[in-house]
Design a protein around this motif. Structure first.
Motif, PDB file in Angstrom:
ATOM      1  N   ALA A 146       8.483  51.494  26.489  1.00 10.50           N
ATOM      2  CA  ALA A 146       8.297  50.339  27.378  1.00 10.50           C
ATOM      3  C   ALA A 146       7.308  50.621  28.502  1.00 10.50           C
ATOM      4  N   LYS A 174       4.394  43.198  19.197  1.00  8.17           N
ATOM      5  CA  LYS A 174       4.142  44.555  19.666  1.00  8.17           C
ATOM      6  C   LYS A 174       5.442  45.244  20.040  1.00  8.17           C
ATOM      7  N   ARG A 176       5.955  47.689  21.963  1.00  3.38           N
ATOM      8  CA  ARG A 176       6.054  47.992  23.388  1.00  3.38           C
ATOM      9  C   ARG A 176       6.705  46.831  24.143  1.00  3.38           C
ATOM     10  N   TYR A 177       6.328  45.612  23.778  1.00  7.57           N
ATOM     11  CA  TYR A 177       6.906  44.439  24.427  1.00  7.57           C
ATOM     12  C   TYR A 177       8.366  44.235  24.005  1.00  7.57           C
ATOM     13  N   THR A 178       8.679  44.611  22.763  1.00  2.00           N
ATOM     14  CA  THR A 178      10.077  44.576  22.312  1.00  2.00           C
ATOM     15  C   THR A 178      10.932  45.492  23.173  1.00  2.00           C
ATOM     16  N   ARG A 180      10.324  46.485  26.190  1.00  2.52           N
ATOM     17  CA  ARG A 180      10.425  45.925  27.546  1.00  2.52           C
ATOM     18  C   ARG A 180      11.466  44.808  27.604  1.00  2.52           C
ATOM     19  N   ILE A 181      11.452  43.938  26.604  1.00  2.00           N
ATOM     20  CA  ILE A 181      12.423  42.841  26.565  1.00  2.00           C
ATOM     21  C   ILE A 181      13.841  43.383  26.522  1.00  2.00           C
TER      22      ILE A 181
END
Length: 487
Positions: A146, A174, A176-178, A180-181
Motif C-alpha cells: 500500500a 491495481k 497497490r490500490y487494493t 490501500r482500500i
C-alpha cells in the motif's frame, strides 16, 4: 530465484517495523517508563539494517509465487525476532524463547500467552503486544504494497502468500490500490470500535489496545481475566466487532462501492452468520441453567462463539467449566474459523463450504455415474484447481495438526490439553481447554513444545504452504547454484 528482491522486501519490512517500534516508545514517554529506551534502541537497529538492505535496489523487481512465499515467510520470522527484542532486553520477559513465543503469537494474531500476570507489564509493553495484533491482522506485506511503490506487476504473489483464504483477487485493477482500500477499511473499523468503547466508559489506553486486538482478531488483553471484568455493554461492542472483522473484507468493499444486498448475497458470509447464530442458540440453551439470567447466558454465549469462531480468543467467562456439549461446539468452531479475506484464522468458511459441496458431488456421482455437475459458489463455477488446492490444504493441515499433537504429547499432559493447545495455535485462536484454557497460559510447556507451537502459529497464519516452502530443497536450489556452484 530472485534473491535480490527478497532481500529488498525484507529490508523494507525492517524499516516499517523500526518506525512502528517508536509508537510504544512514545507510550513509555507518556507514562514515564524507562522500558521505552529498549524500543528506541531496537527501532534504530531495525531501521539501520533495513536501510542497508534496501540501499541497492534489485535490477529485476519481477518475482513469482515462489519468491512471494519465501519473502513472506522470512518477513514474518524477521518481524517476530526483532519485535521480541524489547521484551527480552528490558527483562519484562526474561527468556528469549518466551519473548519470541509472545511476539509470534502477537503478529500471527493467535493471542496465546506465556504470561501469568499480564498486568505487571509496563504500558508500552502492553501497547506493543496488542499493536502486534493490529499489524499482523491485515498483514505487514499488504501494508508494504500500500505504501511502497514497487514495480514489476507481480505483487499479487505477495498478497496471495500472506492473505488468509483459498484465493486472493483484486478489488480494483491495481494491486497497490487494493491494498490501500483494505487498510482504509481496516483502520476505519478500528477507529469506530474505539469510539464505541470510549462511549462505554473504557479508558483510552484500554480502548486502543482492545481495538487493536479485536481488529486483528488476536485476543491479547491487558487484564489478567481477559474480558471478564468489563461491563456487558463493552462485551457486546467487542462481540459485534469480532463478528465484523471475521467477515470477508470484499463484502465491505461491495457495501461501499456496490450494494448491501450484493454483499450479503455472498454465500460465505451467509453461512458464516448462520453458523454463528445456530452455535449461540445451542450454547445459550445449554448454559442457561448455570447463569443468573437469560441476558447473562446470551452475552456469554454470543461473546465466546464470536471470539472462537473468529479466532480472536478473548474470554468473558471460563468456558472450560461449561457443559461438554458447549465445549465441543466451541472446539468445532475453532476448526471452522472466519471468512476468507478477513483478519480471522481457522480453516475458513469458504473452504468448509467447498469441501461439503465436493462430498455431495462425489455422492451424486455414485448414484448417477454419468452425471456431470460442477461445483458452484456465489453462482460462479469453482475451478478444479481450487478444489484440488483445498483438498491438499486440508490434508496438509491434518498432517501438521497430528504431528504437532504427537510432538508435544511427550510432555505427559492430558489429551484434551494437547489437542486443544495445537488447534488453538494452528488456527490462531489463543485459548484451548484444560491446562491451555482461558484462565491458564502456555508458560508451562517445555522449550521444545513452545517451538513446535510457534511453528504452528506461523504455519496457520500463512496458510501452511508459504512457510513449508522454506523446507523444500528445490526452493533454494537456484539460490545456492548461483551463489556457490557457478562461482
Amino acid at each position: 530465484m530472485n534473491s535480490s528482491i527478497i532481500r529488498f522486501i525484507l529490508g523494507h519490512v525492517l524499516k516499517i517495523e523500526g518506525l512502528l517500534l517508536f509508537l510504544p516508545a512514545m507510550v513509555s514517554g507518556i507514562y514515564q517508563e524507562n522500558e521505552g529506551l529498549y524500543y528506541v534502541g531496537v527501532a534504530c537497529a531495525s531501521l539501520f539494517l533495513g536501510f542497508l538492505m534496501t540501499r541497492k535496489p534489485p535490477k529485476n523487481e519481477v518475482f513469482y509465487l515462489k519468491e512471494g512465499c519465501i519473502a513472506t515467510s522470512l518477513s514474518w520470522i524477521l518481524l517476530s525476532i526483532f519485535g521480541c527484542l524489547p521484551f527480552y532486553l528490558s527483562g519484562e520477559i526474561p527468556s528469549f524463547t518466551d519473548s519470541l513465543f509472545e511476539t509470534i503469537s502477537g503478529f500471527t494474531t493467535t493471542g496465546a500467552t506465556i504470561l501469568s500476570d499480564v498486568e505487571s507489564l509496563s504500558n508500552c509493553a502492553l501497547f506493543w503486544r496488542s499493536f502486534t495484533h493490529w499489524i499482523g491482522g491485515m498483514g505487514v506485506l499488504v501494508f508494504l504494497l500500500a505504501v511502497i511503490p514497487l514495480s514489476g506487476g507481480s505483487h499479487i504473489n505477495l498478497m496471495r502468500a500472506e492473505s488468509p483464504g483459498p484465493s486472493v483477487g483484486k478489488l480494483v485493477p491495481k494491486i497497490r490500490y487494493t491494498a490501500r482500500i483494505l487498510y482504509i477499511i481496516y483502520l476505519a473499523m478500528t477507529i469506530i470500535e474505539c469510539i464505541f468503547l470510549l462511549f462505554g466508559g473504557m479508558p483510552l489506553f484500554d480502548a486502543l489496545t482492545t481495538s487493536f486486538s479485536t481488529a486483528g482478531t488476536g485476543g491479547y488483553g491487558i487484564k489478567n481475566d481477559s474480558f471478564m471484568s468489563y461491563s456487558p455493554y463493552l462485551q457486546w461492542v467487542v462481540t459485534i466487532f469480532m463478528l465484523l472483522f471475521g467477515i470477508n473484507f470484499n463484502a465491505y468493499y461491495l457495501m461501499i462501492f456496490g450494494s448491501i444486498k450484493k454483499a450479503f448475497s455472498m454465500e460465505e458470509v451467509r453461512v458464516y452468520l448462520g453458523i454463528i447464530v445456530i452455535a449461540i442458540l445451542i450454547i445459550f440453551i445449554n448454559i442457561f441453567q448455570t447463569c443468573s439470567s437469560a441476558f447473562e447466558a446470551l452475552t456469554h454465549s454470543a461473546f465466546q462463539v464470536s471470539s472462537l469462531m473468529t479466532s480472536t480468543g478473548f474470554s468473558s467467562v471460563d468456558f472450560n467449566l461449561w457443559p461438554q456439549a458447549s465445549k465441543t461446539i466451541l472446539v468445532l468452531l475453532m476448526f471452522v474459523g472466519a471468512c476468507a479475506g478477513s483478519t480471522g484464522g481457522g480453516i475458513k468458511v469458504s473452504r468448509i463450504i467447498i469441501l461439503f459441496k465436493t462430498i455431495i458431488k462425489e455422492l451424486n456421482s455414485y448414484i448417477h455415474p454419468k452425471i456431470i455437475k460442477k461445483i458452484k459458489m456465489d453462482g460462479k463455477l469453482v475451478e478444479h484447481e481450487v478444489v484440488r488446492s483445498i483438498n491438499v490444504y486440508f490434508i496438509t493441515f491434518m498432517i501438521i495438526f497430528s504431528a504437532s499433537v504427537l510432538a508435544i504429547s511427550f510432555e505427559g499432559k492430558d489429551l484434551v490439553t494437547n489437542f486443544t493447545a495445537v488447534i488453538a495455535v494452528l488456527n490462531n485462536i489463543g485459548p484451548g481447554l484444560e491446562f491451555a484454557g482461558p484462565t491458564q497460559n502456555f508458560g508451562h510447556f517445555t522449550i521444545f513444545s513452545k517451538y513446535v507451537l510457534m511453528f504452528d502459529m506461523l504455519a496457520g497464519r500463512l496458510e501452511l504452504f508459504p512457510l513449508l516452502i522454506l523446507f523444500h530443497p528445490a526452493a533454494w536450489k537456484d539460490f545456492f547454484t548461483k551463489r556457490f556452484i557457478q562461482k
